[in-house]
Design a protein around this motif. Structure first.
Motif, PDB file in Angstrom:
ATOM      1  N   THR A 168       9.464   2.082  -4.199  1.00  0.00           N
ATOM      2  CA  THR A 168       8.531   2.500  -5.246  1.00  0.00           C
ATOM      3  C   THR A 168       8.170   3.974  -5.119  1.00  0.00           C
ATOM      4  N   CYS A 169       7.782   4.394  -3.919  1.00  0.00           N
ATOM      5  CA  CYS A 169       7.382   5.790  -3.716  1.00  0.00           C
ATOM      6  C   CYS A 169       8.584   6.731  -3.763  1.00  0.00           C
ATOM      7  N   GLU A 189      -6.881  11.029   6.649  1.00  0.00           N
ATOM      8  CA  GLU A 189      -6.015  10.413   7.654  1.00  0.00           C
ATOM      9  C   GLU A 189      -5.006   9.524   6.945  1.00  0.00           C
ATOM     10  N   LEU A 190      -3.738   9.718   7.254  1.00  0.00           N
ATOM     11  CA  LEU A 190      -2.669   8.862   6.751  1.00  0.00           C
ATOM     12  C   LEU A 190      -2.170   8.012   7.908  1.00  0.00           C
ATOM     13  N   THR A 191      -2.178   6.698   7.741  1.00  0.00           N
ATOM     14  CA  THR A 191      -1.708   5.794   8.777  1.00  0.00           C
ATOM     15  C   THR A 191      -0.609   4.913   8.212  1.00  0.00           C
ATOM     16  N   LEU A 192       0.598   5.099   8.719  1.00  0.00           N
ATOM     17  CA  LEU A 192       1.766   4.340   8.270  1.00  0.00           C
ATOM     18  C   LEU A 192       2.143   3.329   9.346  1.00  0.00           C
ATOM     19  N   VAL A 193       2.231   2.065   8.980  1.00  0.00           N
ATOM     20  CA  VAL A 193       2.609   1.023   9.924  1.00  0.00           C
ATOM     21  C   VAL A 193       4.134   0.950  10.026  1.00  0.00           C
ATOM     22  N   LEU A 194       4.629   1.022  11.244  1.00  0.00           N
ATOM     23  CA  LEU A 194       6.068   0.950  11.498  1.00  0.00           C
ATOM     24  C   LEU A 194       6.485  -0.416  12.029  1.00  0.00           C
ATOM     25  N   GLN A 195       5.583  -1.056  12.758  1.00  0.00           N
ATOM     26  CA  GLN A 195       5.860  -2.375  13.334  1.00  0.00           C
ATOM     27  C   GLN A 195       4.556  -3.153  13.435  1.00  0.00           C
ATOM     28  N   PHE A 239      -2.589  -4.280   6.521  1.00  0.00           N
ATOM     29  CA  PHE A 239      -1.530  -3.289   6.412  1.00  0.00           C
ATOM     30  C   PHE A 239      -0.393  -3.683   7.350  1.00  0.00           C
ATOM     31  N   ALA A 240       0.780  -3.942   6.770  1.00  0.00           N
ATOM     32  CA  ALA A 240       1.950  -4.374   7.532  1.00  0.00           C
ATOM     33  C   ALA A 240       3.011  -3.273   7.490  1.00  0.00           C
ATOM     34  N   ALA A 241       4.168  -3.546   8.084  1.00  0.00           N
ATOM     35  CA  ALA A 241       5.227  -2.534   8.200  1.00  0.00           C
ATOM     36  C   ALA A 241       5.577  -1.949   6.832  1.00  0.00           C
ATOM     37  N   GLY A 242       5.540  -0.629   6.738  1.00  0.00           N
ATOM     38  CA  GLY A 242       5.820   0.083   5.497  1.00  0.00           C
ATOM     39  C   GLY A 242       4.581   0.468   4.726  1.00  0.00           C
ATOM     40  N   ASP A 243       3.475  -0.238   4.949  1.00  0.00           N
ATOM     41  CA  ASP A 243       2.222   0.091   4.263  1.00  0.00           C
ATOM     42  C   ASP A 243       1.614   1.371   4.834  1.00  0.00           C
ATOM     43  N   HIS A 266       0.846  -1.203   0.000  1.00  0.00           N
ATOM     44  CA  HIS A 266       0.000   0.000   0.000  1.00  0.00           C
ATOM     45  C   HIS A 266       0.879   1.250   0.000  1.00  0.00           C
ATOM     46  N   HIS A 267       0.698   2.059  -1.042  1.00  0.00           N
ATOM     47  CA  HIS A 267       1.601   3.181  -1.273  1.00  0.00           C
ATOM     48  C   HIS A 267       0.891   4.532  -1.141  1.00  0.00           C
ATOM     49  N   LEU A 268       1.675   5.585  -1.206  1.00  0.00           N
ATOM     50  CA  LEU A 268       1.144   6.943  -1.203  1.00  0.00           C
ATOM     51  C   LEU A 268       0.446   7.235  -2.535  1.00  0.00           C
ATOM     52  N   THR A 269      -0.534   8.129  -2.509  1.00  0.00           N
ATOM     53  CA  THR A 269      -1.232   8.514  -3.733  1.00  0.00           C
ATOM     54  C   THR A 269      -0.421   9.565  -4.487  1.00  0.00           C
ATOM     55  N   GLU A 270      -0.725   9.720  -5.764  1.00  0.00           N
ATOM     56  CA  GLU A 270      -0.031  10.726  -6.575  1.00  0.00           C
ATOM     57  C   GLU A 270      -0.213  12.135  -6.019  1.00  0.00           C
TER      58      GLU A 270
END
Length: 216
Positions: free
Chosen positions: A38-39, A150-156, A166-170, A6-10
């Motif tokens: 990728t991003c 809302e942006l939620t980034l998984v770190l662990q 959604f896992a680490a990095g997603d 799962h990546h950031l949007t344009e």
């Protein structure tokens, strides 16, 4: 390198490259791109386009005494640049986030927000807010919707909701259309970096009452 799905949007990448995002969103984007090839490659393309636009723009004159004024500020000590602490490559917090967080997971001053979940609000500009969330393994976050982005980034660890896993990095990009109930997977506490530009919409009475005290 982690397998990121799962990546950031344009629009987010373009806004970051153009410098138009709130500081809280910038932090999430900067942290994600240190984890995601990728991003990071996509951002480089937007930066290149921005450079070409600048080259085609008309030059703007600066004040004749700009250099002298800057040198005078340096000599007077009014222009102080704080040294950033050295980054720890072994930390669960990527480099950009380490500039905001002093310490690692177990040394931080987490604040309980209910249901076993803890948070640490980070200091940024007031146009959006960003916080670290610590969700114990197997714990469900109260179901909620969104009044903004809302942006939620998984770190662990990892969490699952009605959309996906959604896992680490997603990073999950949520808007007003998304209503979900994230659940941390078993085995490891889920640590997330979450930025919002508007309060969440909780369905339950208790979360709604607590909301004004925890600032989500």
């Amino acid at each position: 390198m982690k397998q990121i799905k799962h990546h950031l949007t344009e629009p987010l990448l373009m806004g970051y490259a153009a410098g138009t995002l709130p500081e809280a969103f910038n932090l999430v984007v900067a942290t994600h791109i240190t984890m995601c090839d990728t991003c990071r490659a996509a951002l480089a393309e937007y930066d290149a386009v921005g450079g070409e636009v600048m080259l085609d723009s008309d030059p703007v004159d600066v004040a004749e005494d700009a250099l002298a004024a800057t040198l005078a500020m340096i000599d007077s000590g009014d222009m102080i640049v704080e040294e950033k602490p050295k980054r720890d490559a072994r930390s669960v917090f990527p480099g950009p986030l380490q500039d905001y967080v002093k310490g690692d997971i177990d040394s931080l001053k987490w604040r309980k927000v209910g249901g076993g979940v803890s948070q640490l609000v980070l200091k940024t500009s007031k146009d959006a807010s960003v916080r670290l969330l610590r969700i114990p393994a197997g714990t469900k976050v109260p179901d909620h919707g969104h009044q903004g982005t809302e942006l939620t980034l998984v770190l662990q660890g990892a969490f699952v909701d009605e959309e996906d896993r959604f896992a680490a990095g997603d990073v999950e990009v949520a808007n007003e259309e998304l209503h979900h109930t994230p659940v941390a997977e078993e085995g490891m506490d889920c640590i997330c970096l979450a930025a919002t530009d508007a309060p969440l919409r909780f369905n339950g009475l208790v979360p709604r009452i607590a909301q004004k005290f925890i600032g989500i």
